[in-house]
Design an enzyme around this catalytic site. Structure first.
Site, PDB file in Angstrom:
ATOM      1  N   LEU A  24       0.811  -1.205   0.000  1.00 40.00           N
ATOM      2  CA  LEU A  24       0.000   0.000   0.000  1.00 40.00           C
ATOM      3  C   LEU A  24       0.850   1.263   0.000  1.00 40.00           C
ATOM      4  O   LEU A  24       0.543   2.225  -0.702  1.00 40.00           O
ATOM      5  CB  LEU A  24      -0.927   0.002   1.220  1.00 40.00           C
ATOM      6  CG  LEU A  24      -2.136  -0.925   1.161  1.00 40.00           C
ATOM      7  CD1 LEU A  24      -2.813  -0.994   2.529  1.00 40.00           C
ATOM      8  CD2 LEU A  24      -3.125  -0.473   0.109  1.00 40.00           C
ATOM      9  N   ASP A  43      11.153   3.411   4.238  1.00 40.26           N
ATOM     10  CA  ASP A  43      10.917   2.005   4.515  1.00 40.26           C
ATOM     11  C   ASP A  43      12.034   1.505   5.421  1.00 40.26           C
ATOM     12  O   ASP A  43      13.153   2.023   5.380  1.00 40.26           O
ATOM     13  CB  ASP A  43      10.885   1.177   3.225  1.00 40.26           C
ATOM     14  CG  ASP A  43      10.148  -0.145   3.406  1.00 40.26           C
ATOM     15  OD1 ASP A  43       8.936  -0.173   3.138  1.00 40.26           O
ATOM     16  OD2 ASP A  43      10.778  -1.125   3.843  1.00 40.26           O
ATOM     17  N   ASN A  96       1.964   5.089   6.965  1.00 38.38           N
ATOM     18  CA  ASN A  96       1.468   3.794   6.492  1.00 38.38           C
ATOM     19  C   ASN A  96       2.225   2.606   7.084  1.00 38.38           C
ATOM     20  O   ASN A  96       1.703   1.496   7.092  1.00 38.38           O
ATOM     21  CB  ASN A  96       1.571   3.762   4.960  1.00 38.38           C
ATOM     22  CG  ASN A  96       1.407   2.376   4.393  1.00 38.38           C
ATOM     23  OD1 ASN A  96       0.302   1.862   4.292  1.00 38.38           O
ATOM     24  ND2 ASN A  96       2.526   1.748   4.033  1.00 38.38           N
ATOM     25  N   TYR A 162      -2.553  -5.440  16.980  1.00 41.53           N
ATOM     26  CA  TYR A 162      -2.885  -4.663  15.779  1.00 41.53           C
ATOM     27  C   TYR A 162      -4.180  -3.879  15.974  1.00 41.53           C
ATOM     28  O   TYR A 162      -4.273  -2.700  15.603  1.00 41.53           O
ATOM     29  CB  TYR A 162      -2.999  -5.622  14.598  1.00 41.53           C
ATOM     30  CG  TYR A 162      -3.214  -4.979  13.257  1.00 41.53           C
ATOM     31  CD1 TYR A 162      -2.224  -4.197  12.662  1.00 41.53           C
ATOM     32  CD2 TYR A 162      -4.399  -5.178  12.556  1.00 41.53           C
ATOM     33  CE1 TYR A 162      -2.414  -3.624  11.418  1.00 41.53           C
ATOM     34  CE2 TYR A 162      -4.600  -4.616  11.306  1.00 41.53           C
ATOM     35  CZ  TYR A 162      -3.606  -3.843  10.736  1.00 41.53           C
ATOM     36  OH  TYR A 162      -3.807  -3.274   9.505  1.00 41.53           O
ATOM     37  N   LYS A 166      -4.401   0.195  15.803  1.00 39.69           N
ATOM     38  CA  LYS A 166      -5.209   0.866  14.790  1.00 39.69           C
ATOM     39  C   LYS A 166      -6.358   1.658  15.408  1.00 39.69           C
ATOM     40  O   LYS A 166      -6.708   2.740  14.924  1.00 39.69           O
ATOM     41  CB  LYS A 166      -5.736  -0.155  13.782  1.00 39.69           C
ATOM     42  CG  LYS A 166      -4.660  -0.713  12.864  1.00 39.69           C
ATOM     43  CD  LYS A 166      -3.946   0.376  12.093  1.00 39.69           C
ATOM     44  CE  LYS A 166      -3.032  -0.172  11.021  1.00 39.69           C
ATOM     45  NZ  LYS A 166      -2.298   0.900  10.292  1.00 39.69           N
ATOM     46  N   THR A 196      -2.805  -7.279  -0.501  1.00 36.93           N
ATOM     47  CA  THR A 196      -1.423  -7.032  -0.121  1.00 36.93           C
ATOM     48  C   THR A 196      -0.844  -8.291   0.496  1.00 36.93           C
ATOM     49  O   THR A 196      -1.529  -9.295   0.658  1.00 36.93           O
ATOM     50  CB  THR A 196      -1.334  -5.887   0.913  1.00 36.93           C
ATOM     51  OG1 THR A 196      -1.968  -6.320   2.130  1.00 36.93           O
ATOM     52  CG2 THR A 196      -2.007  -4.620   0.406  1.00 36.93           C
TER      53      THR A 196
END
Length: 307
Positions: A24, A43, A96, A162, A166, A196
């Site tokens: 993404l 990254d 991201n 997670y 989030k 993904t």
């Protein structure tokens, strides 16, 4: 594809995209660059970051790579400094970067929990903080886009860390939208659903993603429309929109996108209320619950895909 006469132009703007070496993040970086923005590609894998930046440059865009794990303030500062050093300004921060360490609660280690929280939650906080400082110094409008997930909105089995990260990101987004509005800086959450490496691990989606990658088999309408599940390219348009002047009045929103679906997520609000003179004892709640607030309980978890 639905088109319109509105052209979204990001020329003269500079964006930072974390976790942009693949998936993404790479899709967001490509789309922002194609719309005219200069991009700082981040990254944890320096080779992937440089490859992505090189691809953008070879396509006629402007991009530089900055390797580093998000979380530490030093990485956030380096990303903002790179934007200013190479392109003179910072207009967009898109957080991201993420990792997964999925396990059920009783098997999840402290390390599993801390790693995901550090990258997603702390990484978003440090990057947005550094961006906000710079944008406020510039005294011009800015755009902050944070990455949420349906898991953070509803919960998913095996993803304590997670889901917490989030959900926390969307909670921070609402606060930042309030705090930065006076400075002309908007803050919104992008809730993507796309094919993904992460979603490829979900058994239901895996064969469709593999067929798409291996043979170019389009995803069926039952996924694109019914589940709002599509390609990376399908979600990138929302990032470009939120980064643009066209989204100047969009602030504090959690917006979902995937496949053919664009959706606005609700913010938590009271859905049922009861009153008792003098307050509620445990006994009074137990008596009233089944016939009042307990009649229509809220659902839990991301609904199982239907095909």
């Amino acid at each position: 594809m639905v088109t319109s006469g509105t052209f979204v132009d990001l020329s003269g703007k500079t964006a930072v995209v974390t976790g942009a070496g693949r998936g993404l993040g790479l899709g967001y970086a490509r789309a922002l660059a194609a719309a005219g923005a200069s991009v700082v590609v981040n990254d944890v894998d320096g080779t992937s970051a440089e490859s992505a930046a090189k691809e953008i440059r070879e396509s006629g865009g402007n991009a530089v790579a900055v390797a580093g794990r998000v979380g530490p303030a030093e990485t956030a500062d380096a990303l903002v400094n790179a934007a200013v050093e190479h392109f003179g300004r910072l207009d967009v921060m898109l957080t991201n970067a993420g990792v997964l360490r999925d396990k059920v609660l009783w098997k999840m280690t402290d390390e599993d929990f801390d790693t995901v929280i550090d990258v997603h939650l702390r990484g978003t906080f440090t990057c947005v903080r550094a961006a906000a400082v710079r944008m406020r110094e510039q005294g011009e409008a800015g755009r902050i886009i944070v990455a949420g997930s349906p898991t953070g909105q509803r919960g998913t089995f095996g993803q304590t860390n997670y889901a917490a990260a989030k959900a926390g990101i969307v909670g921070m987004m609402r606060t930042w939208a309030l705090e930065l509005a006076r400075s002309g800086i908007t803050v919104n959450a992008l809730i993507p659903v796309a094919a993904t490496a992460m979603t490829k691990t979900i058994p239901f989606f895996a064969p469709h993603v593999e067929a798409l990658e291996r043979d170019g088999v389009p995803l069926p309408d039952a996924l694109r429309k019914g589940e709002g599940f599509g390609t990376v390219e399908d979600v990138a348009g929302l990032a470009v929109f939120l980064a643009s002047d066209a989204a100047a009045q969009v602030n504090g929103q959690a917006i979902g996108i995937g496949g053919d679906r664009l959706a606005l997520w609700s913010h938590p609000h009271e859905v049922s209320v009861g009153f008792a003179d003098g307050g509620w004892s445990a006994e009074a709640i137990a008596t009233a619950w089944p016939s009042t607030l307990g009649r229509d309980p809220e659902s839990v978890g991301v609904p199982a895909p239907q095909l």
